[in-house]
Design an enzyme around this catalytic site. Structure first.
Site, PDB file in Angstrom:
ATOM      1  N   ARG A  33       0.837  -1.205   0.000  1.00 26.29           N
ATOM      2  CA  ARG A  33       0.000   0.000   0.000  1.00 26.29           C
ATOM      3  C   ARG A  33       0.865   1.245   0.000  1.00 26.29           C
ATOM      4  NH1 ARG A  33      -2.881   4.030   2.614  1.00 26.29           N
ATOM      5  NH2 ARG A  33      -5.052   4.207   1.931  1.00 26.29           N
ATOM      6  N   CYS A  34       1.909   1.263   0.816  1.00 29.85           N
ATOM      7  CA  CYS A  34       2.799   2.427   0.874  1.00 29.85           C
ATOM      8  C   CYS A  34       3.394   2.749  -0.493  1.00 29.85           C
ATOM      9  CB  CYS A  34       3.946   2.178   1.849  1.00 29.85           C
ATOM     10  SG  CYS A  34       3.519   2.296   3.595  1.00 29.85           S
TER      11      CYS A  34
END
EC number: 3.5.3.6
Length: 406
Positions: free
Chosen positions: A395-396
């Protein structure tokens, strides 16, 4: 110009922006990595191979993958964009007026892919032509930086975040990341895919000092149904949350913003390091973030341009109300206390949802991945032995540009 809309965290992901490890990570050393917000130095070649597997996993699922370096290179083809970027990245007040002018002129003649490489990877005194002479040059070592590298560009989630019909171009909390925002401002203003686009710029696209009103995309979860969840972390402040909430309400893009206070330590750097939305009623969480004593508020419009604040009994209750469901299902980090702490540190909770119940995550988090599997969540595993050392997961490392609502 294309339509961009992100209606949720879990709807079908259609387009995403990534940044492949490059020169900026090659500039990381044991002596500068802390200043540049990394805990360790990475094998850049291996990190690049792992990132390619990540990108190809998304492509195999039918998701468009755009690379930040390509977008920045194409943006530099626009003369106004190049001039603006050189003015913002090469400051007279930092380098002196004559040296700054010489550097800008030299960079302006550079092929655009090479210039994009330096805008993210940095520039040392040893890389400039010997013909550029100045007192500033004479008083610096060849390995000193004229422009510092931006290794955290790897985490495209943070610098900007798309929320329903608009984007927040985020004022970053740490000096090591603040120049990243200018690269994204230029892309969203001048790149043909975005220029003149029918989208709202909520926050962060002004030439002002945002002071304590900082905001980072890793703290912003677009949970859908008119709601946004924002973590107040070591990077995102209540001031930043209020500015974004007011803009969302002004443009009628959200009905409520849930703000949750996070522990202020490295392992909880952003909300998505401890919590992600992975199915309609399901969140992956590190238990610390859903303790009963964690403070949580719901912000709604007060009808006069301001904010109404309601203290919530628990974060879980606030989520159930916002999503209109009876009971949220929580999948906690796997293993015993020691294994769970290790896997949270290695981003077991930081998964990227591609569609309801299907996520991408690091293969090394075997205990948490097993819990996902038992809960009916499909994990598409990617290697992360090097990428994970940057303290960011799937996600990052991704900025959704188009995603369906729920």
């Amino acid at each position: 110009m294309e339509k961009h809309f992100v209606g949720s965290e879990i709807g079908q992901l259609r387009s995403v922006m990534l940044h492949r490890p490059n020169l900026s990570l090659k500039r990381l050393t044991p002596s500068n990595c802390q200043e540049l917000l990394f805990d360790d130095v990475l094998s850049v070649e291996r990190a690049g191979e792992e990132h390619d597997i990540f990108a190809n996993t998304l492509r195999q699922q039918g998701i468009e993958v755009l690379l930040l370096t390509d977008l920045l290179t194409q943006t530099l083809d626009v003369a106004d964009a190049k001039a603006w970027l050189l003015d913002t990245q090469i400051s007279d007040y930092r380098l002196g007026p004559t040296f700054a002018a010489d550097i800008r002129a030299w960079l302006a003649d550079m092929p655009h892919r090479e210039l994009a490489r330096h805008l993210s990877g940095g520039l040392t005194y040893g890389e400039i032509p010997a013909s550029i002479k100045n007192m500033v040059v004479d008083t610096h070592d060849i390995n000193d930086f004229i422009m510092k590298p931006l290794p955290n560009h790897l985490f495209t989630r943070d610098t900007s975040c798309w929320i329903y019909n608009g984007v927040s171009i985020n004022p970053m909390a740490k000096p090591a990341r603040q120049r990243e925002t200018n690269n994204l401002r230029a892309i969203y203003r001048w790149h043909p895919q975005f220029a003149g686009g029918d989208f709202i710029k909520y926050f962060g696209d002004e030439d002002i000092n945002y002071d304590h009103a900082t905001l980072e995309g890793g703290d912003v979860l677009v949970i859908g149904r008119g709601a946004v969840l924002i973590g107040m972390s070591e990077r995102t402040t209540p001031q930043g949350v209020e500015f974004l909430a007011q803009a969302l309400f002004k443009h009628r893009q959200a009905e409520r913003v849930i703000a949750v206070e996070l522990p202020k330590h490295r392992s909880c750097m952003h909300l998505d390091t401890v919590m992600t939305h992975i199915d309609i009623d399901t969140f992956s969480v590190y238990p610390e973030v859903v303790r009963p004593d964690v403070q949580c508020w719901t912000l709604t419009p007060d009808g006069r341009g301001g904010l109404k604040r309601t203290q919530e009994s628990t974060l879980v209750h606030a989520l159930e109300t916002a999503l209109g469901i009876d009971q949220v299902r929580l999948i906690t980090t796997g293993g015993d206390a020691f294994e769970a702490e290790r896997e949270q540190w290695n981003d077991a909770n930081n998964v990227l949802t591609l569609r309801p119940g299907v996520v991408v995550g690091y293969e090394r988090n075997i205990w948490t991945n097993e819990k996902y599997d038992k809960a009916g969540i499909t994990v598409l595993p990617i290697p992360g032995d090097e990428l994970g050392r940057g303290r960011g997961g799937a996600r990052c490392m991704s900025c959704p540009l188009e995603r369906d609502g729920i």
